[in-house]
Design an enzyme around this catalytic site. Structure first.
Site, short mmCIF file in Angstrom:
data_model
loop_
_atom_site.label_atom_id
_atom_site.label_comp_id
_atom_site.label_asym_id
_atom_site.label_seq_id
_atom_site.Cartn_x
_atom_site.Cartn_y
_atom_site.Cartn_z
CG HIS A 271 -5.18 -2.41 9.89
ND1 HIS A 271 -6.37 -1.73 9.67
CD2 HIS A 271 -4.67 -2.69 8.67
CE1 HIS A 271 -6.56 -1.60 8.36
NE2 HIS A 271 -5.54 -2.17 7.73
CG ASP A 348 -6.77 -7.78 13.38
OD1 ASP A 348 -7.04 -8.68 12.55
OD2 ASP A 348 -6.45 -6.62 13.04
CD GLN A 351 -1.59 -8.91 7.36
OE1 GLN A 351 -0.82 -9.69 6.82
NE2 GLN A 351 -2.34 -8.06 6.67
CE LYS A 374 -5.47 -8.17 4.04
NZ LYS A 374 -5.18 -7.50 5.29
CB CYS A 512 -4.36 0.86 7.19
SG CYS A 512 -5.14 1.34 5.63
#
Length: 556
Positions: A271, A348, A351, A374, A512
């Site tokens: 991202h 990260d 997700q 999220k 993104c």
């Protein structure tokens, strides 16, 4: 010993019929009823929100009646499925079921005792072995290891008030979960309760509301600690989201410890939030940014990654799950290889947290970041996990109240983590709301959520690949619930608009994540993405619109 597409192994000595029944019980919650008792629908369908076409690979969507699926010949006498079941994900008995997830209605569901009317054909699961997205799961060694309660998507959906509305005259189908997830009633109620009963600034005050507010805020921090399996609540820093968390590391640790000539490695899947801060830091300090390539399926190439690592590598920052492709990266291996050359690793998890269990100690990540919205929590709140010693040796990136021990005009002494990174009044209410969201998914069970979503992913993948002119972007063997695609003859925004007219919400654009889409030769894609409240009926509705578009404008 047989293994199904979830990677679950059939215990030795357990007959095939019994094993299939146990698999069915994991998702199908209504007790068996005689054929025809619910308009001829087998209990396995009527209680699960799953269309019959999900059960056997020979079926597809009935385009003459797009809110239904073709009857499955393996359900003897099943006949045609009413739209109220196949198209909405709701069972005829769903309105009679009281309670929410975690209530008696969920935890006390009666397990079936009769044999389910399934074929024992080897093709019980509808995806062929060569095309299956196989998620590695630990084997279930004994009957006793099976979950105590099955997953009832109908009860889950009842907890999300926004899903009960109509858009453009159609029931809302929310398939934009990679952008943001919807919020269950317990989260909404918890935030309202805070403002109605607890609203106060936290810590130092000497009154009752401050005590309530502080307890709730710090209680939410501890819930995050348990959710990530961190060693201490001191390792949990509340921020606005994953983007701010990455910037915090770049502006604090990166500014403090990285020197000209040092190297940072990211992956091609990232991202923009995990690219731009490192580019800015590299430009300011003379650092070098390297990129791990991916193959044509969207998997990171570990051999290429190993060649990028070296004595100048100081940081590897990468996603656990791609927001554009759904690829699940080999996170533990990437971290291990970074540590082998003395580099730090940032993962990260924006997700990942809503799709699978996360264990930061098992990952051995130095930092782990995610956004509350999220994972069914509020917007404007997120988490930076960092190893405690690492956080305490890193200088703060913002100054102000709450993060100090002592201030004079000559010198300031900072608090230890996490307070040293939480200057000013934080987002108290939404941190508490995030705690409620974590309670919610924990009650269901992240393992069960992961398995159910994987089932939906297989179902959607099979039907999407049957559409002429549709190209999936990202087909890695290990994926979470993201299904990016392009459709010949249509701009992605046209597809998104057509789906919206049918009440179906997807994301259309570059997500993104422009570098990874360009790696696959496109500037944008249509991105349906799945969550715990989606059903095969949602997917049927999506597929029906795409088939209609394909018929309206034939392949160029």
């Amino acid at each position: 010993m047989n293994t199904d597409t979830f990677g679950l192994s059939q215990p030795d000595g357990l007959p095939d019929e019994r094993w299939l029944q146990e698999l069915a019980n994991k998702f199908f919650t209504s007790p068996p009823v005689p054929m025809g008792a619910v308009e001829g629908i087998p209990a396995s369908v009527a209680g699960s929100g799953i269309s019959p076409s999900a059960v056997h690979q020979g079926n597809s969507v009935d385009l003459e009646d797009p809110m239904t699926s073709l009857p499955d010949p393996h359900f003897a006498g099943a006949g045609h499925v009413p739209a109220s079941v196949a198209g909405s994900g709701r069972s005829p008995s769903a309105d009679q079921m009281a309670g929410s997830v975690g209530s008696e209605a969920f935890s006390g569901v009666q397990r079936p005792t009769e044999q389910w009317p399934f074929s024992t054909d080897a093709a019980f699961y509808f995806i062929s072995e060569k095309n299956a997205f196989v998620r590695s799961q630990p084997a279930l060694p004994t009957h006793a290891a099976l979950p105590a309660a099955p997953y009832d998507v109908n009860l889950v959906r009842k907890d999300f008030p926004i899903l009960q509305q109509y858009v453009n005259g159609r029931p809302l189908v929310w398939l934009d979960n990679a952008a943001t997830t919807q919020k269950p009633q317990p989260v909404i109620d918890r935030i309202s309760h805070y403002y109605e009963q607890e609203n106060s600034n936290i810590h130092r005050a000497a009154h009752e509301l401050a005590a309530r507010s502080t307890d709730a805020f710090e209680g939410a921090r501890d819930k995050v600690r348990h959710f990530l399996n961190a060693s201490s609540s001191n390792e949990i820093v509340f921020v606005r989201g994953a983007t701010e968390a990455i910037n915090l590391v770049a502006k604090s640790w990166g500014e403090q410890f990285l020197q000209s000539g040092d190297e940072i490695i990211v992956s091609h899947l990232e991202h923009h939030a995990n690219i731009v801060p490192w580019q800015q830091l590299a430009g300011a300090k003379g650092l070098k940014l390297k990129v791990i390539p991916v193959d044509d399926e969207g998997q990171v190439l570990l051999d290429a990654y190993s060649r990028l690592l070296g004595p100048r590598t100081k940081l590897v920052s990468f996603t656990q799950v791609s927001n554009a492709l759904g690829t699940i990266t080999p996170a533990s291996k990437i971290v291990e290889m970074a540590h082998a050359v003395g580099a730090k690793a940032l993962v990260d998890g924006a997700q990942a947290v809503s799709h699978m269990p996360v264990d930061v100690r098992a990952l051995d990540a130095d930092w782990y970041v995610f956004s509350g919205h999220k994972v069914f929590g509020p917007t404007g709140i997120g988490v930076l996990y960092g190893k405690e010693d690492l956080l305490n040796e890193t200088a703060p990136w913002q100054g102000g109240g709450n993060m100090i021990k002592d201030v004079t005009f000559e010198h300031t002494t900072y608090q230890q983590a996490p307070a040293r990174f939480e200057a000013g009044t934080g987002n108290i209410a939404d941190a508490i709301g995030l705690g409620a969201a974590i309670d919610y998914v924990t009650r269901i069970g992240m393992d069960l959520i992961s398995q159910y979503e994987h089932y939906l992913l297989q179902y959607a993948t099979r039907l999407l690949t049957d559409i002429p002119g549709l190209r999936l972007i990202g087909t890695a063997p290990d994926k979470a619930g993201v299904l990016s695609f392009v459709l010949d003859g249509y701009r992605t925004e046209e597809v998104g608009a057509a789906l919206n007219q049918s009440g179906i919400a997807v994301r259309s654009g570059h997500h993104c994540a422009q570098p990874i889409l360009r790696r696959f030769g496109v500037e944008s894609s249509v991105r349906p993405s799945l969550a715990l409240y989606n059903t095969c009926g949602d997917i049927d509705a999506l597929i029906a619109v795409l088939h209609r578009l394909r018929t309206t404008r034939p392949r160029l």
